[in-house]
Write a protein that holds these residues in place. Structure first.
Motif, PDB file in Angstrom:
ATOM      1  N   ALA A 165       0.959  -1.334  -0.018  1.00 25.96           N
ATOM      2  CA  ALA A 165       0.122  -0.057   0.128  1.00 25.96           C
ATOM      3  C   ALA A 165       0.921   1.061  -0.001  1.00 25.96           C
ATOM      4  CB  ALA A 165      -0.916  -0.109   1.252  1.00 25.96           C
ATOM      5  N   ILE A 166      -0.067   2.166   0.227  1.00 17.84           N
ATOM      6  CA  ILE A 166       0.783   3.461   0.261  1.00 17.84           C
ATOM      7  C   ILE A 166       0.364   4.403   1.537  1.00 17.84           C
ATOM      8  CG2 ILE A 166       1.011   6.041  -0.854  1.00 17.84           C
ATOM      9  CD1 ILE A 166      -0.046   4.841  -3.484  1.00 17.84           C
ATOM     10  N   VAL A 167       1.434   4.949   1.993  1.00 15.15           N
ATOM     11  CA  VAL A 167       1.317   5.708   3.410  1.00 15.15           C
ATOM     12  C   VAL A 167       1.748   7.183   3.231  1.00 15.15           C
ATOM     13  CG1 VAL A 167       3.155   4.902   4.757  1.00 15.15           C
ATOM     14  CG2 VAL A 167       1.261   5.556   5.723  1.00 15.15           C
ATOM     15  N   GLN A 168       1.065   8.056   3.611  1.00 18.80           N
ATOM     16  CA  GLN A 168       1.464   9.376   3.702  1.00 18.80           C
ATOM     17  C   GLN A 168       1.598  10.073   5.055  1.00 18.80           C
ATOM     18  OE1 GLN A 168      -0.438  12.168   0.987  1.00 18.80           O
ATOM     19  NE2 GLN A 168      -0.519  13.822   2.548  1.00 18.80           N
ATOM     20  N   ILE A 169       2.874  10.457   5.670  1.00 21.77           N
ATOM     21  CA  ILE A 169       3.112  10.792   6.708  1.00 21.77           C
ATOM     22  C   ILE A 169       3.262  12.516   6.764  1.00 21.77           C
ATOM     23  CG2 ILE A 169       4.446  10.935   8.908  1.00 21.77           C
ATOM     24  CD1 ILE A 169       5.734   8.223   7.775  1.00 21.77           C
ATOM     25  N   ASN A 170       2.439  12.901   7.467  1.00 22.69           N
ATOM     26  CA  ASN A 170       2.406  14.464   7.390  1.00 22.69           C
ATOM     27  C   ASN A 170       2.917  15.262   8.655  1.00 22.69           C
ATOM     28  OD1 ASN A 170       0.587  14.704   5.340  1.00 22.69           O
ATOM     29  ND2 ASN A 170      -1.609  14.274   6.765  1.00 22.69           N
ATOM     30  N   CYS A 171       3.547  16.287   8.271  1.00 23.47           N
ATOM     31  CA  CYS A 171       4.499  17.079   9.363  1.00 23.47           C
ATOM     32  C   CYS A 171       3.988  18.400   9.138  1.00 23.47           C
ATOM     33  CB  CYS A 171       5.924  16.629   9.093  1.00 23.47           C
ATOM     34  SG  CYS A 171       6.948  17.915  10.187  1.00 23.47           S
ATOM     35  N   THR A 172       3.646  19.251  10.353  1.00 24.50           N
ATOM     36  CA  THR A 172       3.399  20.485  10.279  1.00 24.50           C
ATOM     37  C   THR A 172       4.409  21.265  11.174  1.00 24.50           C
ATOM     38  OG1 THR A 172       1.901  20.502  11.979  1.00 24.50           O
ATOM     39  CG2 THR A 172       0.875  20.429   9.730  1.00 24.50           C
ATOM     40  N   TYR A 173       4.865  22.304  10.904  1.00 24.55           N
ATOM     41  CA  TYR A 173       5.923  23.158  11.676  1.00 24.55           C
ATOM     42  C   TYR A 173       5.782  24.629  11.634  1.00 24.55           C
ATOM     43  CZ  TYR A 173       8.086  24.571   7.178  1.00 24.55           C
ATOM     44  OH  TYR A 173       8.392  24.795   5.876  1.00 24.55           O
ATOM     45  N   GLN A 174       6.321  25.079  13.002  1.00 26.19           N
ATOM     46  CA  GLN A 174       6.235  26.606  13.213  1.00 26.19           C
ATOM     47  C   GLN A 174       7.727  26.701  13.445  1.00 26.19           C
ATOM     48  OE1 GLN A 174       3.489  26.676  16.129  1.00 26.19           O
ATOM     49  NE2 GLN A 174       2.153  28.004  15.104  1.00 26.19           N
ATOM     50  N   THR A 175       8.495  27.782  12.344  1.00 24.05           N
ATOM     51  CA  THR A 175       9.799  27.900  13.064  1.00 24.05           C
ATOM     52  C   THR A 175      10.086  29.373  12.174  1.00 24.05           C
ATOM     53  OG1 THR A 175      12.121  27.264  12.384  1.00 24.05           O
ATOM     54  CG2 THR A 175      10.603  27.157  10.648  1.00 24.05           C
ATOM     55  N   SER A 176      11.186  29.853  12.862  1.00 26.33           N
ATOM     56  CA  SER A 176      11.946  31.066  12.490  1.00 26.33           C
ATOM     57  C   SER A 176      13.119  30.586  11.893  1.00 26.33           C
ATOM     58  CB  SER A 176      12.341  32.165  13.595  1.00 26.33           C
ATOM     59  OG  SER A 176      13.136  31.340  14.466  1.00 26.33           O
ATOM     60  N   GLY A 177      13.772  31.179  10.416  1.00 27.72           N
ATOM     61  CA  GLY A 177      14.732  31.178  10.475  1.00 27.72           C
ATOM     62  C   GLY A 177      14.868  29.528   9.453  1.00 27.72           C
ATOM     63  N   PHE A 178      13.849  29.274   8.677  1.00 22.24           N
ATOM     64  CA  PHE A 178      13.817  28.171   8.079  1.00 22.24           C
ATOM     65  C   PHE A 178      14.858  27.915   7.087  1.00 22.24           C
ATOM     66  CE2 PHE A 178      11.676  24.330   6.810  1.00 22.24           C
ATOM     67  CZ  PHE A 178      11.835  24.354   5.228  1.00 22.24           C
TER      68      PHE A 178
END
Lengths: 113, 108
Positions: free
Chosen positions: B16-29
């Motif tokens: 199968a296919i799996v999608q792993i999400n990641c959200t972030y908040q950062t300064s100086g990316f």
């Protein structure tokens, strides 16, 4: 060929003792790091050295003292070990610039009894 | 500082296919990395995104939207050996900050 090596792989010791973990990289990288991964698997940066100079020092107790004798080595000395220091400690290295990733050592599992 | 969120665990079947999400908040990316970590082993590099869009590497792809503070790792044609923890890491101000990792369990 081992890129980033650490010794020892396992370390079991009593509370209050002082211990050291050694790290060496043969990749010619300029920057080296120490990370701590706790029981919840959260990987957190502790220190970073660039050409033997400390450039990152996170809020780590001063019982932890890194030492870099040359740019291929970064050792971690821990004084007065506490139960909460039990974790896996990873060393990593990286070229100074560019998009290259960090290369991690195999880790040192420290257990404080 | 940086806050990085990703799901704790995902289960999928072989192939199968799996999608792993990641959200972030950062300064100086300065870029977003994905690492794979098998139990008892060191993290190993999977992908790097610094510009918006999709980066494809064989069965693994990673996407980044800087304006949304969002990335995902797509694993296709899942194999049993893909069972591992997947770490999202954001670089800012010379430091790599990791999320807590997503444990992917692949079932037969």
């Amino acid at each position: 060929d081992t890129a980033v090596s650490q010794t020892p792989k396992y370390l079991v010791t009593q509370m209050g003792n002082d211990k050291s973990i050694k790290c060496e990289q043969n990749l010619g990288h300029d920057t080296m790091y120490w990370y701590k991964q706790d029981s919840k698997k959260f990987l957190k940066i502790m220190f970073s050295y660039n050409n033997k100079e400390l450039i990152i020092n996170e809020t780590v107790p001063n019982r932890f003292s890194p030492k870099s004798p040359d740019k291929a080595h970064l050792n971690l000395h821990i004084n007065s070990l506490e139960l909460g220091d039990s974790a896996v400690y990873f060393c990593a290295s990286r070229p100074e610039r560019g998009t290259d990733t960090q290369y991690f050592g195999p880790g040192t599992r420290l257990t404080v009894l | 500082g940086q806050n990085i969120d990703q799901p704790t665990e995902m289960t999928a079947t072989e192939g199968a296919i799996v999608q792993i999400n990641c959200t972030y908040q950062t300064s100086g990316f300065n870029g977003l990395f994905w690492y794979q970590q098998h139990a008892g082993e060191a993290p190993t590099f999977l992908s790097y995104n610094v510009l918006d869009g999709l980066e494809e590497k064989g069965r693994f792809s990673s996407f980044l939207s800087r304006s949304k503070g969002y990335s995902y790792l797509l694993l296709k044609e899942l194999q049993m050996k893909d069972s591992a923890s997947y770490l999202c890491a954001v670089e800012g101000w010379g430091k790599l900050q990791f999320g807590a990792g997503t444990q992917v369990v692949v079932t037969p």
